[in-house]
Design a protein around this motif. Structure first.
Motif, PDB file in Angstrom:
ATOM      1  N   ASP A 216       0.700  -1.190   0.164  1.00 36.25           N
ATOM      2  CA  ASP A 216       0.107  -0.055   0.100  1.00 36.25           C
ATOM      3  C   ASP A 216       0.938   1.393   0.095  1.00 36.25           C
ATOM      4  OD1 ASP A 216      -3.053   0.748   0.509  1.00 36.25           O
ATOM      5  OD2 ASP A 216      -1.740   2.200   1.588  1.00 36.25           O
ATOM      6  N   SER A 217       1.867   1.183   0.923  1.00 33.21           N
ATOM      7  CA  SER A 217       3.005   2.429   0.695  1.00 33.21           C
ATOM      8  C   SER A 217       3.538   2.746  -0.372  1.00 33.21           C
ATOM      9  CB  SER A 217       3.770   2.233   2.362  1.00 33.21           C
ATOM     10  OG  SER A 217       3.223   2.046   3.189  1.00 33.21           O
ATOM     11  N   LEU A 218       4.417   1.282  -0.711  1.00 38.40           N
ATOM     12  CA  LEU A 218       4.957   1.463  -1.822  1.00 38.40           C
ATOM     13  C   LEU A 218       4.230   1.754  -3.251  1.00 38.40           C
ATOM     14  CD1 LEU A 218       7.926  -1.548  -1.140  1.00 38.40           C
ATOM     15  CD2 LEU A 218       7.975   0.915  -0.605  1.00 38.40           C
ATOM     16  N   SER A 219       3.152   1.390  -3.361  1.00 35.96           N
ATOM     17  CA  SER A 219       2.342   1.780  -4.628  1.00 35.96           C
ATOM     18  C   SER A 219       2.525   3.086  -5.054  1.00 35.96           C
ATOM     19  CB  SER A 219       1.072   1.190  -4.492  1.00 35.96           C
ATOM     20  OG  SER A 219       0.138   1.980  -3.556  1.00 35.96           O
ATOM     21  N   PHE A 220       2.831   3.975  -4.085  1.00 36.90           N
ATOM     22  CA  PHE A 220       3.042   5.359  -4.367  1.00 36.90           C
ATOM     23  C   PHE A 220       4.270   5.594  -5.385  1.00 36.90           C
ATOM     24  CE2 PHE A 220       4.944   9.649  -3.099  1.00 36.90           C
ATOM     25  CZ  PHE A 220       3.720  10.523  -3.797  1.00 36.90           C
ATOM     26  N   LEU A 221       5.179   4.749  -5.191  1.00 36.81           N
ATOM     27  CA  LEU A 221       6.541   4.825  -5.942  1.00 36.81           C
ATOM     28  C   LEU A 221       6.056   4.685  -7.508  1.00 36.81           C
ATOM     29  CD1 LEU A 221       9.067   3.013  -4.092  1.00 36.81           C
ATOM     30  CD2 LEU A 221       8.608   5.423  -3.933  1.00 36.81           C
TER      31      LEU A 221
ATOM     32  N   ASP B 295       4.996  12.556   7.741  1.00 37.38           N
ATOM     33  CA  ASP B 295       4.034  11.541   7.968  1.00 37.38           C
ATOM     34  C   ASP B 295       2.941  11.869   9.020  1.00 37.38           C
ATOM     35  OD1 ASP B 295       2.565   9.182   7.745  1.00 37.38           O
ATOM     36  OD2 ASP B 295       4.090   7.692   7.963  1.00 37.38           O
ATOM     37  N   VAL B 296       1.970  12.232   8.648  1.00 35.30           N
ATOM     38  CA  VAL B 296       0.770  12.647   9.590  1.00 35.30           C
ATOM     39  C   VAL B 296      -0.245  11.549  10.283  1.00 35.30           C
ATOM     40  CG1 VAL B 296      -0.919  14.481  10.395  1.00 35.30           C
ATOM     41  CG2 VAL B 296       1.108  15.012   8.774  1.00 35.30           C
ATOM     42  N   GLY B 297      -0.178  11.438  11.265  1.00 38.26           N
ATOM     43  CA  GLY B 297      -0.832  10.228  11.929  1.00 38.26           C
ATOM     44  C   GLY B 297      -0.385   8.903  11.164  1.00 38.26           C
ATOM     45  N   THR B 298       1.062   8.777  11.529  1.00 38.28           N
ATOM     46  CA  THR B 298       1.683   7.644  10.801  1.00 38.28           C
ATOM     47  C   THR B 298       1.413   6.376  11.766  1.00 38.28           C
ATOM     48  OG1 THR B 298       4.201   6.845  10.417  1.00 38.28           O
ATOM     49  CG2 THR B 298       3.651   8.114  12.766  1.00 38.28           C
ATOM     50  N   GLY B 299       0.810   6.281  12.739  1.00 45.44           N
ATOM     51  CA  GLY B 299       0.561   4.887  13.364  1.00 45.44           C
ATOM     52  C   GLY B 299       1.940   4.156  13.437  1.00 45.44           C
ATOM     53  N   ALA B 300       1.643   2.964  12.789  1.00 39.54           N
ATOM     54  CA  ALA B 300       2.905   2.006  12.841  1.00 39.54           C
ATOM     55  C   ALA B 300       4.040   2.340  11.780  1.00 39.54           C
ATOM     56  CB  ALA B 300       2.497   0.628  12.551  1.00 39.54           C
ATOM     57  N   GLY B 301       3.931   3.510  11.446  1.00 39.98           N
ATOM     58  CA  GLY B 301       5.073   4.235  10.251  1.00 39.98           C
ATOM     59  C   GLY B 301       4.631   3.884   8.959  1.00 39.98           C
ATOM     60  N   ILE B 302       3.234   3.833   8.732  1.00 39.14           N
ATOM     61  CA  ILE B 302       2.897   3.689   7.423  1.00 39.14           C
ATOM     62  C   ILE B 302       2.463   4.988   6.894  1.00 39.14           C
ATOM     63  CG2 ILE B 302       1.192   2.372   6.081  1.00 39.14           C
ATOM     64  CD1 ILE B 302       3.534   0.672   6.813  1.00 39.14           C
ATOM     65  N   PRO B 303       2.858   5.494   5.780  1.00 35.18           N
ATOM     66  CA  PRO B 303       3.433   5.016   4.876  1.00 35.18           C
ATOM     67  C   PRO B 303       5.015   5.145   4.836  1.00 35.18           C
ATOM     68  CG  PRO B 303       2.468   6.806   3.754  1.00 35.18           C
ATOM     69  CD  PRO B 303       1.988   6.644   5.034  1.00 35.18           C
TER      70      PRO B 303
ATOM     71  N   PRO C 122      -2.936   0.247  -8.947  1.00 37.39           N
ATOM     72  CA  PRO C 122      -3.139  -1.371  -8.350  1.00 37.39           C
ATOM     73  C   PRO C 122      -2.301  -1.525  -7.284  1.00 37.39           C
ATOM     74  CG  PRO C 122      -3.071  -1.278 -10.716  1.00 37.39           C
ATOM     75  CD  PRO C 122      -2.604  -0.172 -10.256  1.00 37.39           C
ATOM     76  N   ILE C 123      -2.731  -1.919  -6.060  1.00 35.48           N
ATOM     77  CA  ILE C 123      -2.051  -2.550  -4.979  1.00 35.48           C
ATOM     78  C   ILE C 123      -1.583  -4.156  -5.481  1.00 35.48           C
ATOM     79  CG2 ILE C 123      -1.634  -3.270  -2.432  1.00 35.48           C
ATOM     80  CD1 ILE C 123      -3.995  -0.777  -2.256  1.00 35.48           C
ATOM     81  N   PRO C 124      -0.403  -4.540  -5.534  1.00 36.27           N
ATOM     82  CA  PRO C 124      -0.097  -5.757  -5.721  1.00 36.27           C
ATOM     83  C   PRO C 124      -0.660  -6.951  -4.769  1.00 36.27           C
ATOM     84  CG  PRO C 124       1.948  -4.543  -5.825  1.00 36.27           C
ATOM     85  CD  PRO C 124       0.856  -3.771  -5.119  1.00 36.27           C
TER      86      PRO C 124
END
Length: 241
Positions: free
Chosen positions: A60-65, A79-87, A206-208
């Motif tokens: 989900d994160s890397l799809s941005f690339l 990264d605002v509201g990063t949670g577990a460090g995503i994305p 698309p997310i792989p």
């Protein structure tokens, strides 16, 4: 775990046309394992298996690339509201030159990201445990960043108010959205106007290894955010602009 996940990781990277070195692969695998092992302790995410974490958080994160956004030219990111460090963490692994700031109001999650960043030797990582409504008025961080991002934080209108105060004039913000993005955009015209920013592009990727699409809402800021924004804690969520 590692052989199966490594196979799936490499398969997804091929789909995304991303080439990374063996150290970066090991770092991503380590991060997946850290989330799975510490999920309950730190209350990190609803995704519990290694495969789910790989697909729904890492890919989900890397799809941005795949959008070809020029992250190589970015120096500072939040990264605002990063949670577990995503994305942020997956992107920081691939672009370690970026000074990445991780913002979340949850102490446990920020502590987890600190441990991860230290173990991964991400030297340009900084950690902010605060609310965006408060930190957005801090002169140290307001309009400091080249780039800001958020995923699964709130509606687009609320996202704009919480995130755009952090970016420089002419800086970019990216919002990870699902299939309801068009409705969110239509409800955000007033927010764009009041916050001096505009919609630059909408990118669909698309997310792989899934049936989902990511919709990236890319926003640019044309002039400084008015001093009234963001409003006090809780108001952007309760009363979107």
């Amino acid at each position: 775990m590692d052989k199966q996940i490594l196979f799936l990781l490499e398969k997804g990277l091929i789909e995304l046309n991303i080439s990374i070195n063996s150290t970066q692969k090991d770092q991503l695998l380590f991060f997946i394992n850290m989330i799975e092992k510490n999920n309950r302790l730190f209350n990190l995410t609803g995704f519990k298996t290694h495969v789910d974490i790989l697909v729904d958080l890492i890919f989900d994160s890397l799809s941005f690339l795949k959008t070809s956004f020029p992250l190589k030219e970015i120096n500072t990111a939040i990264d605002v509201g990063t949670g577990a460090g995503i994305p942020g963490i997956p992107l920081n692994i691939l672009f370690p030159h970026i000074h990445f700031y991780y913002l979340d109001s949850n102490h446990k999650k920020i502590n987890f990201i600190k441990i991860v960043a230290s173990q991964l030797n991400l030297k340009h990582s900084f950690f902010l445990c605060d609310r965006a409504e408060s930190l957005g008025h801090d002169s140290i961080y307001r309009e400091y960043f080249d780039f800001a991002m958020t995923r699964a934080l709130s509606s687009l209108s609320t996202n704009l108010e919480l995130v755009t105060p952090f970016i420089k004039v002419m800086g970019k913000a990216v919002f990870f959205k699902g299939s309801s993005y068009q409705k969110e955009i239509s409800l955000s015209s007033n927010s764009f106007s009041l916050l001096n920013c505009h919609l630059e592009s909408i990118l669909s990727i698309p997310i792989p290894l899934s049936n989902r699409q990511n919709y990236f809402i890319v926003v640019s800021k044309s002039s400084s955010t008015p001093i009234d924004y963001p409003r006090r804690i809780g108001i952007p969520q309760k009363k979107p602009l």
